[in-house]
Design an enzyme around this catalytic site. Structure first.
Site, PDB file in Angstrom:
ATOM      1  N   SER A 136     -12.939   8.713 -10.529  1.00  0.00           N
ATOM      2  CA  SER A 136     -12.434   7.613 -11.482  1.00  0.00           C
ATOM      3  C   SER A 136     -13.339   6.332 -11.344  1.00  0.00           C
ATOM      4  O   SER A 136     -13.555   5.559 -12.486  1.00  0.00           O
ATOM      5  CB  SER A 136     -10.969   7.266 -11.308  1.00  0.00           C
ATOM      6  OG  SER A 136     -10.510   7.026 -10.095  1.00  0.00           O
ATOM      7  N   HIS A 187     -11.629   1.060  -9.867  1.00  0.00           N
ATOM      8  CA  HIS A 187     -11.671   1.257 -11.102  1.00  0.00           C
ATOM      9  C   HIS A 187     -12.166  -0.120 -11.672  1.00  0.00           C
ATOM     10  O   HIS A 187     -13.329   0.098 -12.610  1.00  0.00           O
ATOM     11  CB  HIS A 187     -10.162   1.261 -11.787  1.00  0.00           C
ATOM     12  CG  HIS A 187      -9.596   2.721 -11.420  1.00  0.00           C
ATOM     13  ND1 HIS A 187      -8.068   2.723 -11.629  1.00  0.00           N
ATOM     14  CD2 HIS A 187     -10.109   3.786 -11.082  1.00  0.00           C
ATOM     15  CE1 HIS A 187      -7.682   4.032 -11.311  1.00  0.00           C
ATOM     16  NE2 HIS A 187      -8.971   4.641 -10.684  1.00  0.00           N
TER      17      HIS A 187
END
Length: 241
Positions: A136, A187
């Site tokens: 991610s 992230h």
């Protein structure tokens, strides 16, 4: 004859990344099947043991500070904590790969994907995250590049693209706030790095890929191949020995 990156198609690049992630997930399951979580809870189904994940290249303060595994900042991008984790990230990659490949080209996409993942996990390490894995951070790097692309294209199409990618990024961060164990530091670091790196490299409408872009991509490919090979072989030798 060596592969020429300018001739690589988007579907080929996606299948390569998908294949690496699937193979490493399968290895984590097969190396220590007796400690895999076989729960019917979809969030936990086929969760490899922390021990195997660390050996295979999970990153964070534990592997880096105690084991001096700085290379895990790269390898962790190809490990996943459950079947659902893998499926979700690979589905997101399918959506983002086509956009970034078309906008930036194969070499710059490889660079953005690789460097953003490293940067995202570096940020999470600085923030004190103990153990973390997943694609991610790299995917958020592609989101950052997509948001910049929308801004630079401009017009209705560019604004629509920016809002769409921005809504995906916002959804990722909200999901990370609601679900324990999600690495929003990774992230955020990946998103920021992808945005900045895309700004430095520029997109295809402004500049076609150069020899320097391809050289950077090959450095990323070589580093990824060597680190993942080392992680897999060293783990297999340890378990079989």
């Amino acid at each position: 004859m060596p592969m020429r990156l300018e001739n690589v198609r988007e579907d080929q690049l996606y299948r390569i990344l998908l294949g690496i992630n699937v193979v490493f997930f399968a290895l984590c399951i097969l190396i220590d099947p007796f400690h895999v979580n076989w729960s019917m809870n979809p969030f936990q189904l086929l969760t490899p043991s922390d021990r195997v994940l660390v050996m295979m290249g999970a990153t964070g303060t534990l592997p880096i500070d105690r084991m001096h595994r700085w290379w895990s900042l790269l390898s962790a991008n190809y490990l996943h904590g459950s079947l659902l984790h893998l499926l979700f990230n690979m589905a997101a990659l399918r959506q983002l790969a086509a956009l970034i490949f078309d906008g930036y080209g194969p070499s710059r996409m490889i660079a953005i994907y690789t460097v953003s993942g490293i940067a995202g996990f570096a940020v999470s390490y600085i923030a004190g995250v103990t153990l973390t894995i997943g694609a991610s951070a790299s995917l958020c790097g592609l989101m950052g590049a997509g948001m910049l692309l929308g801004q630079q294209i401009g017009g209705d199409g560019g604004r629509l693209l920016f809002r769409q990618i921005g809504s995906w990024a916002l959804g990722v961060f909200v999901f990370g706030l609601l679900i324990p164990g999600i690495n929003n530091w990774g992230h955020g670091g990946g998103l920021a790095c992808g945005y900045l790196l895309a700004w430095v490299l520029e997109h295809r409408r402004r500049k076609q890929e150069s020899a320097a872009d391809r050289a950077l991509a090959w450095v990323c490919i070589a580093a990824t191949a060597l680190i993942l090979l080392y992680a897999a072989v060293s783990t297999l030798f340890y378990r079989l020995g």
